[in-house]
Scaffold this motif. Sequence first.
Motif, PDB file in Angstrom:
ATOM      1  N   THR A   1      56.616   6.511  -2.332  1.00 46.46           N
ATOM      2  CA  THR A   1      55.781   5.381  -1.914  1.00 46.46           C
ATOM      3  C   THR A   1      55.556   5.448  -0.416  1.00 46.46           C
ATOM      4  O   THR A   1      56.489   5.731   0.334  1.00 46.46           O
ATOM      5  CB  THR A   1      56.457   4.040  -2.270  1.00 46.46           C
ATOM      6  OG1 THR A   1      56.664   3.981  -3.683  1.00 46.46           O
ATOM      7  CG2 THR A   1      55.593   2.857  -1.839  1.00 46.46           C
TER       8      THR A   1
ATOM      9  N   SER B   1      48.970   0.523  -6.552  1.00 41.07           N
ATOM     10  CA  SER B   1      49.404  -0.332  -5.450  1.00 41.07           C
ATOM     11  C   SER B   1      49.327  -1.787  -5.878  1.00 41.07           C
ATOM     12  O   SER B   1      48.335  -2.203  -6.485  1.00 41.07           O
ATOM     13  CB  SER B   1      48.529  -0.115  -4.219  1.00 41.07           C
ATOM     14  OG  SER B   1      48.846  -1.045  -3.197  1.00 41.07           O
TER      15      SER B   1
ATOM     16  N   PHE C   1      52.992   6.803  -5.600  1.00 37.72           N
ATOM     17  CA  PHE C   1      52.510   8.001  -6.274  1.00 37.72           C
ATOM     18  C   PHE C   1      53.569   8.492  -7.259  1.00 37.72           C
ATOM     19  O   PHE C   1      54.772   8.310  -7.032  1.00 37.72           O
ATOM     20  CB  PHE C   1      52.224   9.118  -5.266  1.00 37.72           C
ATOM     21  CG  PHE C   1      51.117   8.823  -4.297  1.00 37.72           C
ATOM     22  CD1 PHE C   1      49.841   9.307  -4.512  1.00 37.72           C
ATOM     23  CD2 PHE C   1      51.368   8.071  -3.153  1.00 37.72           C
ATOM     24  CE1 PHE C   1      48.822   9.042  -3.612  1.00 37.72           C
ATOM     25  CE2 PHE C   1      50.353   7.811  -2.240  1.00 37.72           C
ATOM     26  CZ  PHE C   1      49.075   8.295  -2.473  1.00 37.72           C
TER      27      PHE C   1
ATOM     28  N   VAL D   1      48.466   7.119  -9.060  1.00 38.48           N
ATOM     29  CA  VAL D   1      48.594   6.338  -7.833  1.00 38.48           C
ATOM     30  C   VAL D   1      48.296   4.885  -8.170  1.00 38.48           C
ATOM     31  O   VAL D   1      47.393   4.582  -8.950  1.00 38.48           O
ATOM     32  CB  VAL D   1      47.635   6.848  -6.728  1.00 38.48           C
ATOM     33  CG1 VAL D   1      46.181   6.805  -7.181  1.00 38.48           C
ATOM     34  CG2 VAL D   1      47.817   6.055  -5.453  1.00 38.48           C
TER      35      VAL D   1
ATOM     36  N   THR E   1      45.450  16.174  -4.846  1.00 39.03           N
ATOM     37  CA  THR E   1      46.883  16.462  -4.764  1.00 39.03           C
ATOM     38  C   THR E   1      47.219  17.846  -5.308  1.00 39.03           C
ATOM     39  O   THR E   1      46.694  18.260  -6.347  1.00 39.03           O
ATOM     40  CB  THR E   1      47.677  15.406  -5.552  1.00 39.03           C
ATOM     41  OG1 THR E   1      47.323  14.098  -5.083  1.00 39.03           O
ATOM     42  CG2 THR E   1      49.164  15.612  -5.390  1.00 39.03           C
TER      43      THR E   1
END
Length: 237
Positions: A109, A34, A48, A32, A125
């Motif tokens: 995303t 950003s 991700f 992950v 996850t």
Amino acid sequence: MRRRLRHRSAAPLLALGLVLGAAGTAAAHVEVESPTAQALAVDAEVAFSAEGESSTAGITDVKVVLPAGLTPADLTLAKAPAGWTLAPTADGFTVAGPALAPGTAADWTVRVRQLPDAGSLVFKTLVDYSDGHTDRWIELPQGDTKPQHPAPVLALAPAAPGAIALPTSDVTLFAYTSSPPASPSASPSPFASAPAVAAGGGEDGGSTTAVVLGSVAGVAVLAALVVLVLRRRRSAS
């Protein structure tokens, strides 16, 4: 002779090291990241990637548990494999769609209304495959021990000076899927137009009363005219 023996003995060790190293780096996992990984960042995109570890089955869906401070209503799906959609769950969301080709990573995303005020976010996850197998990336580090199936973690920079948390809302501000599904029953939106005043009360009730009073007054005037006409006829006779 000694040099030759050293070279011969070192070659198998080097080959074994390369094999072990390749095996370590080839292990499937979920990542992950950003570009706006900062506490209280608004409208942040979080990407991700779940690696496909099977050579015979493809990924069909991925389940993600959201960390504290995030709810499914804070998310909208920005990018995903063709035909995949995002749906809310009790503790997070699921992205799912047609099975991917074996060995293909599931990349998606989401756009987040606002990131929480935290130092890091853990996204436990589960990755499901078309053959029924599930990869569980839910483990957290324990001391100096590195987990074999680590949960993806997004590190956040401190919040910008003056940044504040947005007010919470019961309204679904962001779509759950790329093509909105039938939404469950929800509380009325505070942004919806104010409902009209109920019949029989408020402005509508006042209007009705005025009409009734006007009708009564009209009847009274008509009756007075009739009485006046009758009196004049009597006096004339």
